[in-house]
Design an enzyme around this catalytic site. Structure first.
Site, PDB file in Angstrom:
ATOM      1  CB  SER A  95     -15.021  -8.057 -61.757  1.00  0.00           C
ATOM      2  OG  SER A  95     -13.962  -8.599 -61.019  1.00  0.00           O
ATOM      3  CE  LYS A 138     -15.426  -9.753 -57.304  1.00  0.00           C
ATOM      4  NZ  LYS A 138     -15.976  -9.243 -58.583  1.00  0.00           N
TER       5      LYS A 138
END
Ligand SMILES: [Ca+2]
Ligand SMILES: [Ca+2]
Ligand SMILES: [Ca+2]
Ligand SMILES: [Ca+2]
Ligand SMILES: [Ca+2]
Ligand SMILES: [Ca+2]
Ligand SMILES: [Ca+2]
Ligand SMILES: [Ca+2]
Ligand SMILES: [Ca+2]
Ligand SMILES: [Ca+2]
Ligand SMILES: [Ca+2]
Ligand SMILES: [Ca+2]
Lengths: 198, 198, 198, 198, 198, 198
Positions: A95, A138
């Site tokens: 990611s 996140k």
């Protein structure tokens, strides 16, 4: 220890978002180049998948060099080092791809990256941005670090819209993107210009 | 066996601080260069994280070479060896970063490092100094080795101020730093000058 | 099988002292060079710590080449091989450092090493000699091999003086040294001269 | 399957003696060279100790090249391959050292090796021959293969004289040697001549 | 899935015989070359012993290049790839040696290999053919694939003659060989000619 | 997450078919090249068999370069990167061979690959297409991704015809092929032309 956001745009740095067992965290991707012979050094206790991500990011920039105004000869004349602090914390997963690609493009074009934008997303060799996990954590980590603008994979949009609390979504600017072109438009302070045909 | 502090400033050496199960200890970082082809050798039973630290330290110096008055061509014309005695004692972790960077800058600028200063701190590729562990034990180890000046990460200041006994703090000069620039100003006997633009 | 001491000084060989579960033993360090490209080959079932020792010894000689009258260009024009018989016996630890450095300096200066002297001690990249273990057993092994002169780390002096039986100490000449310079003065049949400045 | 002895002297081949759980066996060491860049390939399911033996044997020949009439430049212009049939049988230990050195010297001098002589012994980088194990079984294996002349380490003489049955010793010519020079005098069909000084 | 025999002679391909737990099977050895720098790539889930076999086969051809009319310079100007389908089936052992050597000689001489001949046998660096296992199963596999001519190690002759059923032996042409020269005479459609001396 | 088919033909991309425990899936093979020195980078958590597949595919294209109108010098002047998203999903097996070969041929000829065709099949170094597993699941995965034309190994034809439900077979165009030539004729938007003889 929690890293704090930088204030001013920086060359060769991008703000990624990590997802760990204890929640999300911002994570700086640092890239530097030096006179050399074309080697790539990856440090920061990175796992194999994250190292492959960095290789793909570099290959993407190299294969598109002229489109971004980069002399393709430069890549055999420098060594590139990508480091992800903190050095003792194991990191893995795909990611960080968009952040690594952004740091590298900035490094080679000398165009600063906005430090008030964080980003997450897997990339492919063609520059596609693929969905990743831990979006909610996140985004909250970005907010906690006082970063209110975040770049995310378009394929994660539904999930984000569903799971993110209303009061968070209101405070944040969320960019859902399909490819690296869109990322660079948002994250770099200006757009790179292609090399002119001779 | 416990290493003793050196008296006079030395080129290519810096005094780090290690934190082991049985307390703190001073630890010399030795760096040397020799006619060669640009390879980096790391010895002293170093773990992966410490090796990555040394790579980051060297990349930092290489990428800023001209700012420190170092001809960037030198790095492909020499081999660099960093050794951390004692050879049989396993060492790891990122906290020797500042000492390794200092030894390397000294090596390439030929400016001696003060041997009456010890230091600890993780570094990033941009020269940021990150917090580390074992501060109290490390400061006591410096004192025991009759080194009364120590360079520490700014992010560890609160912790140090809280935990270090009053009678120790009074005897010591503690420098809390945010980046390598500050480290070099304190640890080197004089400041390196940038290469002039042609 | 126990190796016997050589009678005459030899080029590229030094007499080390090993410490095993069954006592001490003398151990020859053999170094040779041949037209090549600068590689270093280490054989004799050596462990990682002993290999690092050999790397540090070679780096020490390379970085001081001119002080010892060695043309620094030679190191990229030869391959170096260090072997420690017997090939099937695993060996490790840092204590062969001084013997490896002595064999290598002899090899590159063509100055023979005295075969009536044995030696033990860890080295650092700056040429410091650090203390090691098994001193008593090693000194007895030298005596058994009819070698009556031994070079030892200064830091081991107290321990040796305390533990070594009176009747052994009387028969032996023990040199306690702090650095490689002192080792070379004793072990080589003559001192190397520095290259003249042009 | 048991290999049979060859009749005529051959270039690049030597007859070694292996000692396995089921007794001794002769073993051909095959060495070949081809236009190349100085690499060494070792095949035949060889263990690390045996590979190190082969490296030492090659280094010995390379470092003494001119004494044996070999142009030292050749070693960077060819690749060397040492193979020990049978490929699927694991082999290890240092005792093939003398046979490997003999095959290599033959290969580079083009002087054939006698196929009616077998040999065993560890070598050192200086060409010393050290004692090995399984002597009785190895000598019997040579005899069984109709090879009646065997080269052995001098340090094994007492053991061989004691353990070898009278009726075997009478049929065999046993050469006890201290160094490779003696081996080559016996095993090669003629002595190599040194390169003339220019 | 079982591979079928090819009809016409082919360049760079040879038909080997594998012996697995479930019987014998024919196995194509494919070799190709391309403009390159002298590397050797081995694929097909090959074990270490089989890889060593391929290295020995290539070394044999390289060291005899001129005898077979091959310019020795070619080997540093091409990369060689040897592949053994099927890619997911692990293969090991030394018995494909003769087939690999045949495929490689064909590749470099451009002389086709007969596809109506199968072969098995370990090779040595000197071109000797050593005995292997599973002969009966391998011969039956050739027959099943409608290949009626098989090359086998001479050392396996007794065993084959004893174990192979009469009705099979009558249908097959079995060549028992001692060395690669004999193999190439049978398997290639014509004999390679040596380079002329200048 | 499931990848969606692309609409327009693309250069350096081919649509493979993966077979996992939970069914079939389409899988993009991405290949890119950049100014370099002839290295091959393989990413996407690929297992050894799949990596060997990619090596075989590249060797096939390299060894036939002139037949496809590709200057053979190009391969030493570029680095090639093959990536298979998603990066964190382990992939293995030989069945992506035809797709990798197709992506690579497209990359070097600059001829786009049809994105409305998916493909599966092991390849050999000679360009043969070998049978693979999971055909039914793979064909269903293509259909689900709205790809109605699939390239399959001829050796799988019987199995496919037997197991694939009538209603699926009617909607799909299935190409059963024996070699890569047939694959390229179907998958590339036009045929590559050979280099002219000078
Ligand atoms: Ca943290
Ligand atoms: Ca240019
Ligand atoms: Ca200690
Ligand atoms: Ca310069
Ligand atoms: Ca012994
Ligand atoms: Ca010179
Ligand atoms: Ca046998
Ligand atoms: Ca010459
Ligand atoms: Ca099969
Ligand atoms: Ca030629
Ligand atoms: Ca998926
Ligand atoms: Ca050309």
């Amino acid at each position: 220890y929690r890293p704090e956001r930088e204030k001013k745009p920086l060359v060769g740095v991008a703000t990624g978002l990590a997802w760990t067992e204890v929640g999300g965290e911002i994570m700086f991707i640092e890239a530097t180049k030096m006179k050399g012979k074309g080697s790539l050094v990856l440090t920061g206790s990175l796992g194999d998948i994250m190292k492959e991500s960095a290789q793909a990011a570099l290959s993407y920039i190299r294969s598109k060099a002229e489109d971004y105004g980069i002399d393709p000869d430069i890549f055999s004349q420098v060594d590139v080092h990508v480091h992800v602090p903190e050095g003792a914390v194991p990191k893995d997963g795909p990611s960080a791809g968009v952040a690594i690609a952004t740091a590298l493009l900035s490094l080679f074009t000398d165009i600063p990256v906005r430090m008030d934008v964080a980003m997450t997303g897997e990339i492919t060799l063609r520059g596609r941005v693929l969905p990743v996990g831990g979006l909610k954590e996140k985004i909250l980590a970005a907010k906690r670090a006082e970063i209110y603008e975040v770049i995310l994979p378009a394929k994660n949009k539904d999930e984000v819209m569903e799971e993110l609390p209303e009061y968070v979504r209101e405070k944040m600017t969320l960019h859902f993107v399909d490819n690296l072109e869109e990322v660079f438009k948002i994250a770099l302070v200006r757009e790179p210009k292609p090399l002119k045909e001779a």
